[in-house]
Design an enzyme around this catalytic site. Structure first.
Site, short mmCIF file in Angstrom:
data_model
loop_
_atom_site.label_atom_id
_atom_site.label_comp_id
_atom_site.label_asym_id
_atom_site.label_seq_id
_atom_site.Cartn_x
_atom_site.Cartn_y
_atom_site.Cartn_z
N LYS A 11 0.84 -1.21 0.00
CA LYS A 11 0.00 0.00 0.00
C LYS A 11 0.87 1.25 0.00
O LYS A 11 2.02 1.22 0.46
CB LYS A 11 -0.96 0.04 1.20
CG LYS A 11 -0.30 0.16 2.59
CD LYS A 11 -0.01 1.56 3.06
CE LYS A 11 0.90 1.57 4.27
NZ LYS A 11 1.60 2.74 4.60
N ASP A 141 -2.76 -1.64 9.97
CA ASP A 141 -2.87 -1.69 8.51
C ASP A 141 -3.48 -3.00 8.00
O ASP A 141 -3.80 -3.12 6.82
CB ASP A 141 -1.49 -1.55 7.85
CG ASP A 141 -0.95 -0.12 7.94
OD1 ASP A 141 -1.73 0.78 8.26
OD2 ASP A 141 0.25 0.05 7.69
P1 ATP Z 1 4.15 -0.30 7.76
O1 ATP Z 1 4.05 0.48 6.49
O2 ATP Z 1 2.92 -1.11 8.10
O3 ATP Z 1 4.70 0.46 8.90
P2 ATP Z 1 6.62 -1.33 6.85
O4 ATP Z 1 6.48 -1.54 5.38
O5 ATP Z 1 7.30 -0.07 7.29
O6 ATP Z 1 5.21 -1.45 7.50
P3 ATP Z 1 7.32 -4.07 7.23
O7 ATP Z 1 7.97 -4.36 5.93
O8 ATP Z 1 5.95 -4.56 7.43
O9 ATP Z 1 7.39 -2.50 7.52
O10 ATP Z 1 8.29 -4.64 8.36
C1 ATP Z 1 8.58 -3.99 9.57
C2 ATP Z 1 9.38 -4.97 10.44
O11 ATP Z 1 8.56 -6.08 10.78
C3 ATP Z 1 10.59 -5.54 9.75
O12 ATP Z 1 11.74 -4.91 10.23
C4 ATP Z 1 10.58 -7.02 10.04
O13 ATP Z 1 11.65 -7.38 10.90
C5 ATP Z 1 9.29 -7.30 10.78
N1 ATP Z 1 8.44 -8.32 10.13
C6 ATP Z 1 7.70 -9.25 10.77
N2 ATP Z 1 7.02 -10.00 9.92
C7 ATP Z 1 7.29 -9.55 8.69
C8 ATP Z 1 6.86 -9.95 7.39
N3 ATP Z 1 6.01 -10.97 7.19
N4 ATP Z 1 7.32 -9.24 6.35
C9 ATP Z 1 8.16 -8.20 6.55
N5 ATP Z 1 8.61 -7.81 7.75
C10 ATP Z 1 8.19 -8.47 8.82
#
Ligand code: ATP
Length: 319
Positions: A11, A141
């Site tokens: 997203k 989210d």
């Molecule tokens: P958001 O936009 O919801 O804040 P994001 O894109 O910034 O999310 P994610 O890629 O979802 O961040 O990952 C954040 C942290 O969560 C990572 O540093 C990772 O260690 C942990 N994590 C746990 N499960 C997952 C997963 N299935 N995929 C990616 N990261 C994960």
């Protein structure tokens, strides 16, 4: 039992406004969230045990109980113990394409795919809102990622209202070595801008109404892409861009490359640019690559999509 494969979409935030603090410690937000066809594939294979096991070869993705996909499976097992007892555990393989820690809700999308997939695998027939209510326990989210498309999100991001589909092409840019913690971004915002927070309920409602009947929603309703691009907004840029000059520079280069509009997504550090066609998006991608020929910079081109979680065709299932 069939294995299932699902695609989980990233997203972006077309609009993200922080209104204030909530009694539960989260922030009160108004967001316009948009699914983008940059996807992770999640394979669910019944394993004949009472265990959930995560497989993922991405170095930043944990394969233990902290993985959001694992937590989604565990939640289903806890909430639906009879189904878990009947059908047992699952091997969950995550093929990562969505960059990690990028502000693109990759982890939440994976959790959403597991909820939707186990509902199918265990023949539960849960409604979308039942799945979203479960998802809200895992992260703000997750309910959006289950629905996908274009939605107005309020509360801590879990209260959703549908909006008409947005049809645009998106160029996404992220430095591989740079991640931003969502918690850090919100905490820093609070430290710096808490004095401008709205505290009383009637002012909060007035602000929500202003967005709901405001220019961005109006532009989306009319399919006015140039206007949508003009109205992109993200309060978190106020803390992330000063801390990461490379992200600010990337944003400028996107704008100069002829994007309709550009903005950081969520808590960053991914920057996105909007374009009206695939050709225009690819031109922007090439232009950014030539101005910033840095092997650390990853770029993707994808259209917006109205689908959050997509079940792959039965050809990918081993019957
Ligand atoms: P958001 O936009 O919801 O804040 P994001 O894109 O910034 O999310 P994610 O890629 O979802 O961040 O990952 C954040 C942290 O969560 C990572 O540093 C990772 O260690 C942990 N994590 C746990 N499960 C997952 C997963 N299935 N995929 C990616 N990261 C994960």
């Amino acid at each position: 039992m069939h294995p299932y494969s699902l695609l989980a979409a990233a997203k972006i935030n077309l609009y993200l406004e922080i209104l204030g603090d909530r009694p539960d410690g989260y922030h009160e937000l108004i967001m316009v969230m948009q699914s983008v066809a940059l996807t992770d594939q999640i394979d669910l294979h019944p394993n004949g045990t009472q265990l959930f096991r995560i497989h993922c070869d991405h170095p930043q993705v944990p394969t233990d109980q902290s993985n959001l996909a694992y937590r989604a499976a565990q939640l289903m097992a806890t909430e639906l113990p009879q189904a878990f007892a009947q059908f047992g555990g699952v091997d969950i393989t995550i093929h990562k394409q969505i960059p990690v820690g990028a502000g693109l809700a990759g982890g939440s999308a994976n959790a959403a795919a597991v909820l939707v997939g186990l509902d199918l695998l265990w023949n539960l027939g849960l409604t979308r809102s039942e799945l979203q209510a479960l998802g809200a326990h895992l992260g703000s989210d997750v309910p959006f990622c289950i629905a996908g498309g274009t939605l107005l999100a309020t509360g801590r991001g879990e209260a959703l209202a549908p909006l008409p589909d947005v049809h645009l092409w998106v160029v996404l840019g992220k430095y591989r070595s740079l991640s931003v913690s969502t918690a850090w971004a919100y905490q820093t915002y609070r430290q710096q801008f808490q004095s401008s927070y709205v505290w009383d309920l009637s002012s909060l409602e007035t602000r929500r109404q202003r967005v709901h009947s405001g220019t961005m929603i109006n532009a989306i309703a009319h399919g006015d892409n140039p206007q949508i691009a003009q109205l992109l907004h993200n309060d978190l840029e106020r803390v992330v861009l000063p801390a990461h000059p490379s992200v600010l520079q990337l944003r400028k280069v996107f704008q100069e490359a002829g994007a309709l509009g550009t903005m950081m997504s969520g808590s960053g550090p991914t920057v996105f640019a909007l374009a009206t066609s695939q050709t225009q998006a690819q031109q922007i991608q090439q232009q950014v690559q030539s101005v910033l020929p840095d092997p650390d910079l990853q770029l993707w081109v994808a259209p917006t999509t109205s689908t959050g979680i997509q079940l792959l065709a039965s050809g990918t299932r081993n019957d």
